[in-house]
Every structure is written in C-alpha cells, then in structure tokens.
Write an enzyme that holds these catalytic residues in place. Structure first.
Site, mmCIF file in Angstrom:
data_model
loop_
_atom_site.group_PDB
_atom_site.id
_atom_site.type_symbol
_atom_site.label_atom_id
_atom_site.label_comp_id
_atom_site.label_asym_id
_atom_site.label_seq_id
_atom_site.Cartn_x
_atom_site.Cartn_y
_atom_site.Cartn_z
ATOM 1 N N GLY A 57 16.422 -61.682 30.141
ATOM 2 C CA GLY A 57 17.693 -61.652 30.837
ATOM 3 C C GLY A 57 17.576 -61.934 32.317
ATOM 4 N N THR A 58 16.509 -61.466 32.942
ATOM 5 C CA THR A 58 16.350 -61.678 34.384
ATOM 6 C C THR A 58 16.226 -63.160 34.707
ATOM 7 O OG1 THR A 58 15.334 -59.504 34.717
ATOM 8 C CG2 THR A 58 14.895 -61.189 36.381
ATOM 9 N N ASN A 110 25.337 -51.769 31.870
ATOM 10 C CA ASN A 110 24.120 -51.209 31.293
ATOM 11 C C ASN A 110 23.907 -49.738 31.622
ATOM 12 O OD1 ASN A 110 23.643 -52.655 33.943
ATOM 13 N ND2 ASN A 110 21.815 -51.382 33.843
ATOM 14 N N SER A 146 18.830 -60.867 26.263
ATOM 15 C CA SER A 146 17.403 -60.547 26.207
ATOM 16 C C SER A 146 17.070 -59.897 24.876
ATOM 17 C CB SER A 146 17.040 -59.606 27.362
ATOM 18 O OG SER A 146 15.646 -59.458 27.483
ATOM 19 N N GLY A 147 16.012 -60.396 24.218
ATOM 20 C CA GLY A 147 15.689 -59.976 22.863
ATOM 21 C C GLY A 147 15.351 -58.515 22.691
ATOM 22 N N CYS A 151 14.854 -50.712 35.499
ATOM 23 C CA CYS A 151 14.224 -51.490 36.555
ATOM 24 C C CYS A 151 14.383 -50.842 37.922
ATOM 25 C CB CYS A 151 14.812 -52.903 36.585
ATOM 26 S SG CYS A 151 16.561 -52.915 36.968
#
Length: 372
Positions: free
Chosen positions: A70-71, A145, A193-194, A317
C-alpha cells in the site's frame, strides 16, 4: 490462552493462500519476462492473478499493477501528479499519504488538507470548495485504519468528476472487507495491500483507470506493461489474488459475524468505567477504537501483552512516535485524550473467547489504575 486483536496492522497468511503460493516459491521459478516454458508458466500465473484482482474490484486486468504494498501504491498515485494546481486530501489519512504530501510540499506542490467530522468522515463541503480550485488529484481514504470510519467514496468521486479531478482512494483498510466496484463508484486510482486480508506481506496493487496517464515512480525495465520495472514476484501476486478472492467471497457472512462480535464488544466496553468509543458506529465492523480512563496507550499495551493479548494504539507504522494520533486529533479529540487510545481490530480468527479475555484484562487494568 492469548488473543490477537491487531488485524488492522496485519493478518495471518491464510493456509489456502500459502498453498497457492508454494509452487511459485519452490518449483515454478521461471522469470515471467523470459521466453522458455517455465517462464511462460510464471507469466500465465501472474496474468491469472491480475485477472482475479481485477474481477474482485470491478476493473479490467490491464488496469491492475502489482506493487510492493500500500505504501508504494500511495506514493505512486500521489507522486505521479506534478505541481499543477496541487493535491487535496484529508487530515485523517494514513501516514503513507500524509508523509507523501508533506514531501511534495517541499517540492513546491500545494496541498490542501480538509477537515474531518468528529466521527472521522471527511467534510464534504470543504472538499467541494477545494475542488473548485481544480487540483491535479483528490485523495481520500476509503476506510480509516484507526477508527474504521467509511468515506462516501462514490459521492466524493461524483463531486470530483464534476470538476474533472481524478479521485485516488487508499483502500488498504477496506479491500476484502467491503464490496468495491471501481468503475461503478467512479474511482480513478485505488491502493491496496495483500497482508491486510490474509495475503502475503510486501505485495500490493494499484488500480489505474484506463486512459489515466501516471508517470513511473521507478525506472529500469519494461515489467508491468512498462509501468513498474523489476522482476515480478509471482508467488506474492498469486497469493494476494487468492486472498482477495477468498475475502471478497466471504464479505457478506464475515461482515455479519463481525457485526455481532462488535456488538458484544462495544456493549461490554461501555460497561467499563470511563471507557469511550471513537468513530462511527456504521464503519468497518472489525475495528473498535476506544479511549481508556487515565491510562496511556503504551502502559495499556504492555499490560495486555503480558497477558497474551495483542492490540494496537493506532497505525502500526506510527508506534514509537511521541505525538498522539493525528487521526484522533483531527476528529477533535484533545491530544492528552488521544494519548489514551486503544485500537481493537478483529479478523477471521477472532471469536467470543478473545473478546472475553480482552474485557477481563481491561477490567483488571482499570481496577489497578483506580487503586493507585
């Protein structure tokens, strides 16, 4: 026994996903860009994975580009838009958007940050006003999130379209948890993102609507239709696609299951003295954000971890940062209060036992604090 309640940070790899990946981690090791038989098999697997991802979000296979997560997807979507009239985003985005915008500002790109409501949803009036300046891009998170609030993406996309502005949405927290149809919703760019839905870490994708020109972020090869160089990670792409397909098939039943668990959890949390719940009730059923009475997040996490319970204070993060969550403060929560936040995020492995263990531990934590 312990309880893992930080699925918003990362999820366990599903056994079915590991099984789908295994042949490309061991036996089928051909480079998809080569021409011999094992390479052709790898290329076929890669394109099949691309097609599965596209089907899950209502896109064409040619509109899916695999990334490292995703980043990278967010960086590519935002940095691909030059100075122009700048970027519009919200004050409650993930750091993978906020930090890119901060960097772009140092390069002379104007960025407009719109407010969010007390429940974390974007201020649509401010978005409409900012769009009148004809920015190069509008970027709004799909599902927050930290608190789980869902943005009205289709409505925002329609507003952006009226002004000829493409909409990018960071759907890392939403993909595999809510139905997404990029074309029906009017989305131009979407990041995912997986590892957020039972897939492998280090693999994601960026949806780029056909006809939208997005300059490369990297150079050095012709992979991904010339858009992203580097030897493709076939195993991870296969795993991501399998995980997303499984998650999308299960959305309806998993949403119902998590809503029931969230109901139980919130009822028991609100029965604890001094506990407050953040965010919108109608958001992602997997995320519950709370404020603890007089107990800082770090102390709570250490106490819970000693009892085998794992959850977070906010975005993983940002752990170790000295400042309170920018998401919570953007929602109007005082910094001192935001420093007492706890994010409980559930997943496929979460059941009544995990909820009971968490509540028992929080009761003990609050009682210990009260006696001091």
């Amino acid at each position: 026994m312990g309880a893992y309640l930080d699925h918003a940070a990362t999820t366990p790899l599903r056994p079915e996903v590991f099984g789908a990946m295994l042949p490309y981690l061991w036996q089928n090791c051909g480079n998809p860009s080569a021409m011999y038989s094992s390479a052709r098999a790898a290329r076929a697997a890669l394109e099949e994975a691309r097609g599965k991802v596209a089907t899950c979000i209502g896109a064409a296979a040619s509109e899916i580009c695999f990334t490292s997560g995703g980043t990278e997807s967010n960086n590519w979507a935002l940095q691909g838009h030059g100075p122009g009239s700048g970027i519009v985003t919200t004050k409650a985005e993930h750091h993978a958007v906020m930090d890119v915008c901060s960097h772009l500002e140092t390069q002379g790109v104007p960025v407009t940050y719109v407010d969010v409501q007390p429940d974390g949803s974007p201020d649509l009036g401010q978005i409409e006003e900012a769009l009148r300046q004809r920015p190069s891009l509008l970027s709004v998170i799909y599902a927050n999130n930290e608190v789980g609030t869902l943005s009205p993406v289709a409505e925002i996309a329609a507003m952006a379209d009226e002004h000829g502005v493409p909409l990018h949405t960071d759907a890392v927290a939403a993909a595999g948890k809510v139905p997404i149809d990029v074309h029906a919703q009017g989305i131009s760019l979407l990041s995912a993102s997986g590892h957020k839905f039972g897939g492998p870490r280090g693999c994601g994708f960026l949806f780029v609507r056909e006809g939208l020109r997005l300059p490369n972020l990297l150079y050095g090869g012709r992979q991904e239709r010339g858009r992203r160089p580097g030897t493709e990670d076939v195993a991870s792409a296969v795993g991501l696609a399998e995980a997303l397909m499984l998650a999308c098939r299960e959305i309806q039943q998993e949403t119902a299951r998590l809503k029931r668990l969230r109901g139980v959890l919130t009822e028991r949390l609100l029965a604890l003295p001094g506990v407050r719940i953040n965010g919108a009730e109608g958001g992602l059923p997997s995320i519950v954000s709370i404020l603890l009475p007089g107990i800082r997040s770090e102390s709570a996490l250490v106490f819970l971890d000693a009892r085998g319970i794992e959850c977070g204070a906010g975005a993983a993060c940002s752990m170790g940062a000295s400042r309170p969550s920018h998401v919570l403060t953007a929602m109007g929560i005082a910094p001192d209060d935001a420093a007492r936040a706890l994010r409980i995020s559930m997943g496929r492995e979460t059941g009544d036992r995990e909820i009971a263990e968490l509540i028992e531990a929080l009761e003990a934590l609050i009682e210990r604090h009260r006696r001091r």
